[in-house]
Write a protein that holds these residues in place. Structure first.
Motif, mmCIF file in Angstrom:
data_model
loop_
_atom_site.group_PDB
_atom_site.id
_atom_site.type_symbol
_atom_site.label_atom_id
_atom_site.label_comp_id
_atom_site.label_asym_id
_atom_site.label_seq_id
_atom_site.Cartn_x
_atom_site.Cartn_y
_atom_site.Cartn_z
ATOM 1 N N ASP A 1 35.162 36.461 41.766
ATOM 2 C CA ASP A 1 35.608 35.425 42.697
ATOM 3 C C ASP A 1 36.714 34.547 42.118
ATOM 4 O OD1 ASP A 1 33.733 36.221 44.668
ATOM 5 O OD2 ASP A 1 32.159 35.123 43.608
ATOM 6 N N THR A 2 36.519 34.077 40.882
ATOM 7 C CA THR A 2 37.472 33.140 40.290
ATOM 8 C C THR A 2 38.550 33.803 39.461
ATOM 9 O OG1 THR A 2 36.171 32.819 38.264
ATOM 10 C CG2 THR A 2 35.613 31.441 40.180
ATOM 11 N N ARG A 3 38.325 35.085 39.083
ATOM 12 C CA ARG A 3 39.232 35.813 38.194
ATOM 13 C C ARG A 3 39.337 35.150 36.822
ATOM 14 N NH1 ARG A 3 38.602 38.785 42.101
ATOM 15 N NH2 ARG A 3 40.128 40.312 42.846
ATOM 16 N N GLN A 4 38.331 34.391 36.459
ATOM 17 C CA GLN A 4 38.282 33.762 35.145
ATOM 18 C C GLN A 4 37.418 34.600 34.204
ATOM 19 O OE1 GLN A 4 40.084 30.963 34.239
ATOM 20 N NE2 GLN A 4 40.995 31.393 36.256
ATOM 21 N N PRO A 5 37.708 34.565 32.878
ATOM 22 C CA PRO A 5 36.885 35.319 31.920
ATOM 23 C C PRO A 5 35.413 34.937 32.031
ATOM 24 C CG PRO A 5 38.884 34.521 30.873
ATOM 25 C CD PRO A 5 38.829 33.868 32.221
ATOM 26 N N THR A 6 34.547 35.923 31.916
ATOM 27 C CA THR A 6 33.117 35.690 32.048
ATOM 28 C C THR A 6 32.363 36.696 31.193
ATOM 29 O OG1 THR A 6 31.315 35.454 33.658
ATOM 30 C CG2 THR A 6 32.882 37.238 34.037
ATOM 31 N N SER B 1 51.709 44.957 20.081
ATOM 32 C CA SER B 1 51.419 44.607 21.469
ATOM 33 C C SER B 1 50.308 45.468 22.034
ATOM 34 C CB SER B 1 52.684 44.762 22.325
ATOM 35 O OG SER B 1 53.696 43.898 21.871
ATOM 36 N N LEU B 2 50.366 46.769 21.726
ATOM 37 C CA LEU B 2 49.325 47.673 22.215
ATOM 38 C C LEU B 2 47.985 47.370 21.576
ATOM 39 C CD1 LEU B 2 51.317 51.031 22.261
ATOM 40 C CD2 LEU B 2 50.533 49.723 24.231
ATOM 41 N N ALA B 3 48.000 47.030 20.292
ATOM 42 C CA ALA B 3 46.748 46.737 19.595
ATOM 43 C C ALA B 3 46.119 45.459 20.108
ATOM 44 C CB ALA B 3 47.013 46.632 18.097
ATOM 45 N N ALA B 4 46.986 44.493 20.503
ATOM 46 C CA ALA B 4 46.473 43.192 20.928
ATOM 47 C C ALA B 4 45.952 43.231 22.358
ATOM 48 C CB ALA B 4 47.569 42.142 20.813
ATOM 49 N N SER B 5 46.436 44.177 23.174
ATOM 50 C CA SER B 5 46.019 44.245 24.569
ATOM 51 C C SER B 5 44.631 44.848 24.670
ATOM 52 C CB SER B 5 47.017 45.077 25.379
ATOM 53 O OG SER B 5 47.022 46.411 24.916
ATOM 54 N N ALA B 6 43.848 44.346 25.627
ATOM 55 C CA ALA B 6 42.498 44.853 25.825
ATOM 56 C C ALA B 6 42.333 45.235 27.284
ATOM 57 C CB ALA B 6 41.471 43.791 25.432
ATOM 58 N N THR B 7 41.388 46.134 27.545
ATOM 59 C CA THR B 7 41.100 46.513 28.919
ATOM 60 C C THR B 7 40.510 45.324 29.659
ATOM 61 O OG1 THR B 7 40.690 48.797 28.258
ATOM 62 C CG2 THR B 7 39.767 48.084 30.358
ATOM 63 N N THR B 8 40.994 45.096 30.859
ATOM 64 C CA THR B 8 40.489 44.016 31.705
ATOM 65 C C THR B 8 39.875 44.627 32.952
ATOM 66 O OG1 THR B 8 42.225 42.523 30.925
ATOM 67 C CG2 THR B 8 41.090 41.918 32.959
ATOM 68 N N MET B 9 38.671 44.165 33.326
ATOM 69 C CA MET B 9 38.052 44.666 34.549
ATOM 70 C C MET B 9 37.129 43.602 35.123
ATOM 71 S SD MET B 9 35.464 47.517 33.007
ATOM 72 C CE MET B 9 34.370 47.198 31.627
ATOM 73 N N LEU B 10 36.817 43.750 36.399
ATOM 74 C CA LEU B 10 35.951 42.806 37.079
ATOM 75 C C LEU B 10 34.502 43.036 36.682
ATOM 76 C CD1 LEU B 10 37.450 42.837 40.693
ATOM 77 C CD2 LEU B 10 37.898 41.212 38.849
ATOM 78 N N ARG B 11 33.783 41.935 36.512
ATOM 79 C CA ARG B 11 32.348 42.041 36.208
ATOM 80 C C ARG B 11 31.611 42.611 37.409
ATOM 81 N NH1 ARG B 11 29.814 36.531 36.291
ATOM 82 N NH2 ARG B 11 29.693 37.075 38.504
ATOM 83 N N ALA B 12 30.699 43.520 37.150
ATOM 84 C CA ALA B 12 29.876 44.109 38.209
ATOM 85 C C ALA B 12 28.415 43.793 37.930
ATOM 86 C CB ALA B 12 30.090 45.617 38.271
ATOM 87 N N ASP B 13 27.705 43.309 38.939
ATOM 88 C CA ASP B 13 26.274 43.068 38.741
ATOM 89 C C ASP B 13 25.492 44.294 39.210
ATOM 90 O OD1 ASP B 13 26.232 42.924 41.509
ATOM 91 O OD2 ASP B 13 26.017 40.741 41.579
ATOM 92 N N LEU B 14 24.206 44.298 38.943
ATOM 93 C CA LEU B 14 23.381 45.476 39.212
ATOM 94 C C LEU B 14 23.342 45.850 40.698
ATOM 95 C CD1 LEU B 14 21.585 47.689 38.149
ATOM 96 C CD2 LEU B 14 19.672 46.076 38.116
#
Length: 201
Positions: free
Chosen positions: A162-167, A18-31
């Motif tokens: 805005d959408t909280r969708q993967p990008t 479970s720990l290996a499969a989990s990845a860090t999730t964060m919001l995209r930031a533009d310049l």
């Protein structure tokens, strides 16, 4: 009883997966967002990277000392050219023990960088937006031209704010001159905070 014992034996293995499969999730930031929300922005050279145990001895942190070539924002906080800034990140390696935090920027002594920083305490900073807040400066032979290349985010899952969708990351390689110009433009467009008395009708 045997089934219960078998489940207990499998539990550490399941947790490990479970720990290996989990990845860090964060919001995209533009310049522009990075430039406007950071407390300081520094162009400089990494002088020291050193991991150590935290004060409570429970985790490893890494100190990154950067010699300032130019402070693009927060001059009062980071000082003038020639001074140093201390960036502290979780994770690192001390002796045979290592702790890794996915999604952080990596630094190496001698590396030329542009970093977006958030203040952490009186003297230390951390990188804004994790890996998104670091550009590596790559110079051609002779140093006549320099490209600013954004740090790879690795296995981090970026989400649209805005959408909280993967990008995908919106950051791209620019010449060092273009990057600094984009930062200055973003700072010029930033609205100053409204004072309490200005809010009154």
């Amino acid at each position: 009883m045997k089934l219960h014992t078998a489940h207990r034996a499998l539990l550490p293995f399941v947790l490990l997966l479970s720990l290996a499969a989990s990845a860090t999730t964060m919001l995209r930031a533009d310049l522009p967002e990075l430039a406007q929300t950071s407390d300081a922005i520094v162009h400089g050279t990494v002088r020291r990277v050193e991991s150590r145990w935290s004060g409570d001895g429970r985790r490893i942190v890494t100190d990154v000392e950067i010699q300032v070539t130019e402070a693009l924002k927060g001059q009062a906080q980071v000082g003038q050219a020639g001074g140093t800034v201390l960036v502290t990140q979780p994770g690192g390696r001390v002796g045979d023990i290592g702790q890794r935090v996915s999604g952080l920027a990596a630094f190496a002594p001698g590396e030329e960088v542009v970093v977006f920083l958030e203040r952490r305490g009186k003297q230390a900073f951390r990188v804004s937006g994790m890996a998104q807040g670091k550009y590596q400066v790559q110079r051609t032979e002779g140093g006549k031209s320099a490209m600013a290349v954004p740090e790879p985010t690795g296995d981090v899952l970026l989400l649209d704010p805005d959408t909280r969708q993967p990008t995908a990351s919106s950051l791209r390689s620019l010449s060092l001159t273009e990057l600094k110009a984009a930062i200055r433009t973003a700072l010029e467009q930033q609205q100053p905070p409204v004072r309490a008395q200005e809010k009154r009708p």
